[in-house]
Design a protein around this motif. Structure first.
Motif, PDB file in Angstrom:
ATOM      1  N   LEU A 237       1.016  -1.213   0.214  1.00  0.00           N
ATOM      2  CA  LEU A 237      -0.013  -0.030   0.100  1.00  0.00           C
ATOM      3  C   LEU A 237       0.864   1.132  -0.045  1.00  0.00           C
ATOM      4  CD1 LEU A 237      -2.732  -1.147   2.333  1.00  0.00           C
ATOM      5  CD2 LEU A 237      -2.998  -0.972   0.003  1.00  0.00           C
ATOM      6  N   ARG A 238       2.142   1.464   0.534  1.00  0.00           N
ATOM      7  CA  ARG A 238       2.892   2.343   0.714  1.00  0.00           C
ATOM      8  C   ARG A 238       3.563   2.613  -0.637  1.00  0.00           C
ATOM      9  NH1 ARG A 238       5.891   0.665   4.313  1.00  0.00           N
ATOM     10  NH2 ARG A 238       7.830  -0.091   3.126  1.00  0.00           N
ATOM     11  N   ASP A 239       3.821   1.561  -1.232  1.00  0.00           N
ATOM     12  CA  ASP A 239       4.384   1.455  -2.740  1.00  0.00           C
ATOM     13  C   ASP A 239       3.490   2.072  -3.561  1.00  0.00           C
ATOM     14  OD1 ASP A 239       6.989   0.703  -1.750  1.00  0.00           O
ATOM     15  OD2 ASP A 239       6.576  -1.255  -2.362  1.00  0.00           O
ATOM     16  N   LEU A 240       2.124   1.881  -3.339  1.00  0.00           N
ATOM     17  CA  LEU A 240       1.141   2.267  -4.261  1.00  0.00           C
ATOM     18  C   LEU A 240       0.720   3.650  -4.016  1.00  0.00           C
ATOM     19  CD1 LEU A 240      -1.166  -0.861  -4.337  1.00  0.00           C
ATOM     20  CD2 LEU A 240       0.360   0.082  -6.148  1.00  0.00           C
TER      21      LEU A 240
ATOM     22  N   VAL B 116      -2.111  -3.384  -8.276  1.00  0.00           N
ATOM     23  CA  VAL B 116      -1.423  -4.500  -7.532  1.00  0.00           C
ATOM     24  C   VAL B 116      -0.439  -5.314  -8.145  1.00  0.00           C
ATOM     25  CG1 VAL B 116      -1.484  -6.095  -5.376  1.00  0.00           C
ATOM     26  CG2 VAL B 116      -2.929  -4.285  -5.718  1.00  0.00           C
ATOM     27  N   ARG B 117      -1.300  -5.894  -9.227  1.00  0.00           N
ATOM     28  CA  ARG B 117      -0.568  -6.628 -10.193  1.00  0.00           C
ATOM     29  C   ARG B 117       0.543  -6.155 -11.006  1.00  0.00           C
ATOM     30  NH1 ARG B 117      -5.842  -7.617 -12.150  1.00  0.00           N
ATOM     31  NH2 ARG B 117      -5.154  -6.938 -14.164  1.00  0.00           N
ATOM     32  N   GLU B 118       0.440  -5.057 -11.137  1.00  0.00           N
ATOM     33  CA  GLU B 118       1.576  -4.192 -11.923  1.00  0.00           C
ATOM     34  C   GLU B 118       2.883  -4.095 -11.034  1.00  0.00           C
ATOM     35  OE1 GLU B 118       0.015  -0.695 -13.440  1.00  0.00           O
ATOM     36  OE2 GLU B 118      -1.350  -1.580 -14.982  1.00  0.00           O
ATOM     37  N   LEU B 119       2.538  -3.564  -9.811  1.00  0.00           N
ATOM     38  CA  LEU B 119       3.462  -3.506  -8.875  1.00  0.00           C
ATOM     39  C   LEU B 119       4.334  -4.652  -8.583  1.00  0.00           C
ATOM     40  CD1 LEU B 119       4.689  -1.800  -6.428  1.00  0.00           C
ATOM     41  CD2 LEU B 119       3.151  -2.514  -5.081  1.00  0.00           C
ATOM     42  N   LEU B 120       3.633  -6.075  -8.463  1.00  0.00           N
ATOM     43  CA  LEU B 120       4.020  -7.262  -8.215  1.00  0.00           C
ATOM     44  C   LEU B 120       4.562  -8.028  -9.363  1.00  0.00           C
ATOM     45  CD1 LEU B 120       1.773  -8.394  -5.182  1.00  0.00           C
ATOM     46  CD2 LEU B 120       3.949  -7.123  -5.145  1.00  0.00           C
ATOM     47  N   ARG B 121       4.325  -7.495 -10.542  1.00  0.00           N
ATOM     48  CA  ARG B 121       4.416  -7.915 -11.948  1.00  0.00           C
ATOM     49  C   ARG B 121       3.946  -9.308 -11.765  1.00  0.00           C
ATOM     50  NH1 ARG B 121      11.095  -6.581 -12.361  1.00  0.00           N
ATOM     51  NH2 ARG B 121      10.685  -4.214 -12.027  1.00  0.00           N
ATOM     52  N   LEU B 122       2.619  -9.432 -11.695  1.00  0.00           N
ATOM     53  CA  LEU B 122       1.799 -10.555 -12.010  1.00  0.00           C
ATOM     54  C   LEU B 122       1.057 -10.511 -13.097  1.00  0.00           C
ATOM     55  CD1 LEU B 122       0.467 -10.899  -8.253  1.00  0.00           C
ATOM     56  CD2 LEU B 122       2.539 -11.874  -9.273  1.00  0.00           C
ATOM     57  N   ASP B 123       0.638 -11.650 -13.696  1.00  0.00           N
ATOM     58  CA  ASP B 123      -0.366 -11.808 -14.963  1.00  0.00           C
ATOM     59  C   ASP B 123      -1.625 -12.398 -14.363  1.00  0.00           C
ATOM     60  OD1 ASP B 123       1.209 -10.738 -16.847  1.00  0.00           O
ATOM     61  OD2 ASP B 123       2.360 -12.450 -17.089  1.00  0.00           O
ATOM     62  N   ARG B 124      -2.683 -12.081 -14.780  1.00  0.00           N
ATOM     63  CA  ARG B 124      -4.029 -12.853 -14.664  1.00  0.00           C
ATOM     64  C   ARG B 124      -4.534 -13.385 -15.901  1.00  0.00           C
ATOM     65  NH1 ARG B 124      -8.581  -9.013 -13.152  1.00  0.00           N
ATOM     66  NH2 ARG B 124      -8.653  -8.925 -15.390  1.00  0.00           N
ATOM     67  N   MET B 125      -4.946 -14.824 -15.782  1.00  0.00           N
ATOM     68  CA  MET B 125      -5.675 -15.472 -16.954  1.00  0.00           C
ATOM     69  C   MET B 125      -6.748 -16.124 -16.335  1.00  0.00           C
ATOM     70  SD  MET B 125      -2.096 -17.092 -18.502  1.00  0.00           S
ATOM     71  CE  MET B 125      -3.092 -17.544 -20.150  1.00  0.00           C
ATOM     72  N   TYR B 126      -7.625 -16.622 -17.505  1.00  0.00           N
ATOM     73  CA  TYR B 126      -8.919 -17.097 -16.758  1.00  0.00           C
ATOM     74  C   TYR B 126      -8.720 -18.707 -17.593  1.00  0.00           C
ATOM     75  CZ  TYR B 126     -10.708 -12.935 -15.198  1.00  0.00           C
ATOM     76  OH  TYR B 126     -10.966 -11.702 -14.398  1.00  0.00           O
ATOM     77  N   TYR B 127      -9.443 -19.671 -17.075  1.00  0.00           N
ATOM     78  CA  TYR B 127      -9.696 -20.829 -17.555  1.00  0.00           C
ATOM     79  C   TYR B 127     -11.290 -21.379 -17.561  1.00  0.00           C
ATOM     80  CZ  TYR B 127      -9.536 -22.926 -12.718  1.00  0.00           C
ATOM     81  OH  TYR B 127      -9.768 -23.188 -11.355  1.00  0.00           O
ATOM     82  N   SER B 128     -11.605 -22.252 -18.378  1.00  0.00           N
ATOM     83  CA  SER B 128     -12.821 -22.635 -18.160  1.00  0.00           C
ATOM     84  C   SER B 128     -12.856 -24.261 -18.731  1.00  0.00           C
ATOM     85  CB  SER B 128     -13.820 -21.781 -18.833  1.00  0.00           C
ATOM     86  OG  SER B 128     -13.434 -21.990 -20.227  1.00  0.00           O
ATOM     87  N   SER B 129     -14.173 -24.883 -18.627  1.00  0.00           N
ATOM     88  CA  SER B 129     -14.274 -26.339 -19.217  1.00  0.00           C
ATOM     89  C   SER B 129     -14.080 -26.222 -20.608  1.00  0.00           C
ATOM     90  CB  SER B 129     -15.655 -26.659 -18.797  1.00  0.00           C
ATOM     91  OG  SER B 129     -16.832 -26.049 -19.393  1.00  0.00           O
TER      92      SER B 129
END
Length: 298
Positions: A21-24, A36-49
């Protein structure tokens, strides 16, 4: 759930959340998880049947007792469904996978939960390992409780929620107002309100089926109770009170309405010292479950 998280672990997770939160730049609510994802360098994807592609890498890596869990990536969907997983965290690729078929309303919490796995340093060694400790149900329960704790502290901006909530009275209308302010679900706001608003005020939250409509929020075990949430003061004052006792008190004070305010009234409750106390009940039905807030009468 918080009871499963040790005090030192809570402090460590709080320090990690505070740094984020401080870094943001101490953002105002609602928290934008993209930041938050950009700060932590995370990718988000979705999966399904209908699209198991994102699960292929997960299927390739997971091993149990030294053997690959499944050879065919398509079979991993069955494993994930049976384990009732709605999200996954892949440490090596820094990817978060979310089940697209879970109602969109729940995506925000699932994403925050998986983000918590990503920044709690001791979680990496458990999530994709194959030791007996990793596979122990009680160990897994603690790890998931820690991720839920991190998700709650992050989505409600650390202490900001509890500081602001103290300016509101202990009522369900306050929960609804704070839901809009912080941009989270009614259930997660309700949970946080009970646990964090004021640990010194004896309050509880019961998430249950509708006592007069069995099709609203049925439980697998037939108990009628999904979750029993307690403030620290409530645990101290009423150490032996059970969810079943409270559900019976709520049942007698629930209207036949299927939506909106449905629980109202007061009820006697015996405290740990054998004295009768009066609690005030205030419950709301969101058509999926009944959320009842209980507080000690002033």
């Amino acid at each position: 759930m918080r009871e499963l998280v040790g005090q030192s672990e809570q402090r460590d997770i709080d320090l990690l959340i505070d740094k984020i939160l401080r870094d943001l730049g101490r953002p105002e609510p609602p928290l934008d998880l993209r930041m938050v994802r950009e700060l932590l360098r995370l990718d988000r994807m979705y999966y399904s049947s209908t699209d198991v592609g994102p699960l292929a890498e997960f299927a390739h890596r997971v091993k149990v007792a030294g053997k690959r869990l499944v050879e065919d990536p398509k079979l991993i969907l069955d494993v994930v469904k049976k384990a009732k997983l709605s999200g996954l965290w892949l440490p090596d690729d820094r990817k978060i996978l979310i089940d697209k078929e879970v109602p969109e309303l729940k995506h925000r919490w699932i994403e925050a939960h998986e983000i918590s796995h990503s920044f709690v340093p001791w979680h990496n060694e458990f999530l994709l390992g194959d030791t007996e400790i990793t596979l122990a149900p009680d160990c897994n329960e603690i790890i998931e409780a820690e991720a839920n704790f991190g998700a709650g502290r992050m989505l409600f901006l650390g202490d900001k929620f509890s500081i602001e909530a103290k300016d509101y009275e202990t009522s369900f209308k306050s929960v609804q107002a704070l839901k809009g302010r912080f941009g989270n679900t009614l259930t997660s706001t309700f949970w946080r309100f009970v646990e964090d608003r004021d640990p010194l005020e004896p309050t509880f939250g019961l998430i249950s089926t509708h006592p007069n409509h069995a099709d609203i929020g049925p439980t697998e075990d037939g108990s009628g109770v999904h979750y029993f949430i307690k403030s620290a003061a409530f645990r101290n004052m009423f150490p032996t009170v059970t969810a079943a006792q409270l559900f019976e008190l709520i049942r007698l004070r629930t209207s036949w309405k299927r939506r909106g305010p449905v629980v109202e009234g007061t009820a006697p409750l015996m405290d740990g010292g054998g004295s009768s106390r009066t609690i005030v009940l205030d419950g709301f039905c969101n058509t999926h479950q009944v959320l009842t807030l209980g507080r000690l009468a002033r």
